[in-house]
Design an enzyme around this catalytic site. Structure first.
Site, mmCIF file in Angstrom:
data_model
loop_
_atom_site.group_PDB
_atom_site.id
_atom_site.type_symbol
_atom_site.label_atom_id
_atom_site.label_comp_id
_atom_site.label_asym_id
_atom_site.label_seq_id
_atom_site.Cartn_x
_atom_site.Cartn_y
_atom_site.Cartn_z
ATOM 1 N N PRO A 93 0.827 -1.215 0.000
ATOM 2 C CG PRO A 93 -0.857 -1.577 1.570
ATOM 3 C CD PRO A 93 0.463 -2.121 1.086
ATOM 4 C CD GLU A 94 2.532 3.189 -4.512
ATOM 5 O OE1 GLU A 94 2.427 4.377 -4.871
ATOM 6 O OE2 GLU A 94 2.887 2.283 -5.286
#
Length: 283
Positions: free
Chosen positions: A2-3
């Site tokens: 996840p960013e």
């Protein structure tokens, strides 16, 4: 992994169930994830009020009434799910416990916060709130791309003279915090800059133009609930939808979406990561 948009989406989802609420009980079902949990973590969380939730780079920070801050990193497969929220914003009843439910927080308001991580690359830690920015995971981070310190003069100065590819420079967390592979690919496409171009050879005018483009890409992704490629879910269990709006990421061989461009999206590997771009309109 996840960013920033995915982490921010989760943080916003947790806010109505956690902010201002007390942790009635905390269960820690194993001694570690990527690293060992801090000593006595369950006892240090139980009975504490969550004063606020914030994000730094790809980390969620929960400030507690004890003067400590809980740091949460989702890792590659970590998910935080909410059930039983009395505010009526989440429809899920408390589910049966699953094998990889490693940390469970039962809030005094009836909500349950479950950290599930099959691959155990996530992390949690506790630290003094007053010195949180000195934590080893946070101390060397650059400015937030959505914050005031990330502006045109800053980025122009940060990239000036750098001999690394511009994509690699933007992924350097010491230059800007939270940017990841997906959103750098998308931002460089919108800016018309090749990920292969050396950072120091991009004109100051084009570097400055990257700042609002990066912000726009991140905000668009946050509004879409992030991108669900493998394991990511929002805090209410729903998928993110920004992957349906990718211009180049994961579109190798597809036609370029820039109006009037006849190019094809290519994929190259840079520092072990796939870069997607159009060689025709990205220079």
């Amino acid at each position: 992994m996840p960013e920033l948009p995915e982490v921010e989406t989760v943080r916003r989802g947790l806010e109505p169930a956690m902010t201002g609420a007390m942790i009635a009980s905390a269960r820690v079902n194993r001694p570690d994830l990527r690293w060992p949990f801090p000593p006595g973590m369950a006892d240090r969380l139980t009975g504490r009020q969550v004063l606020g939730l914030r994000r730094r780079s790809k980390y969620i920070l929960a400030d507690l009434s004890s003067g400590e801050t809980l740091l949460i990193h989702l890792g590659m497969s970590g998910r935080i799910l909410i059930s039983g929220d009395p505010l009526g914003q989440f429809v899920h009843d408390h589910p049966a416990a699953e094998k990889h439910d490693h940390v469970v927080l039962d809030m005094a308001n009836g909500a349950r916060i479950t950290f599930n991580d099959p691959r155990r690359f996530g992390a949690m830690d506790l630290m003094a709130t007053g010195t949180a920015e000195a934590h080893p995971l946070l101390a060397k981070l650059g400015p937030e791309p959505l914050g005031n310190q990330f502006d045109e003069p800053y980025l122009v100065a940060a990239l000036a003279g750098k001999d690394t590819p511009v994509k690699s420079a933007l992924l350097d967390q010491r230059i800007v915090a939270g940017l990841g592979n997906i959103y750098v690919c998308e931002a460089l496409f919108r800016a018309g800059i090749s990920p292969l171009r050396r950072a120091g050879r991009v004109s100051a005018r084009r570097v400055a133009a990257l700042v609002p483009i990066i912000r726009a890409v991140l905000n668009d992704a946050i509004l879409a609930g992030g991108s669900s490629l493998r394991d990511f879910r929002q805090a209410d269990g729903e998928l993110g939808y920004f992957q349906h709006s990718f211009d180049v990421y994961d579109r190798e061989g597809a036609p370029c979406r820039r109006p009037g461009c006849t190019g094809i999206v290519r994929r190259v590997v840079q520092s072990g990561r796939s870069s997607f771009y159009c060689a025709t309109c990205q220079r």
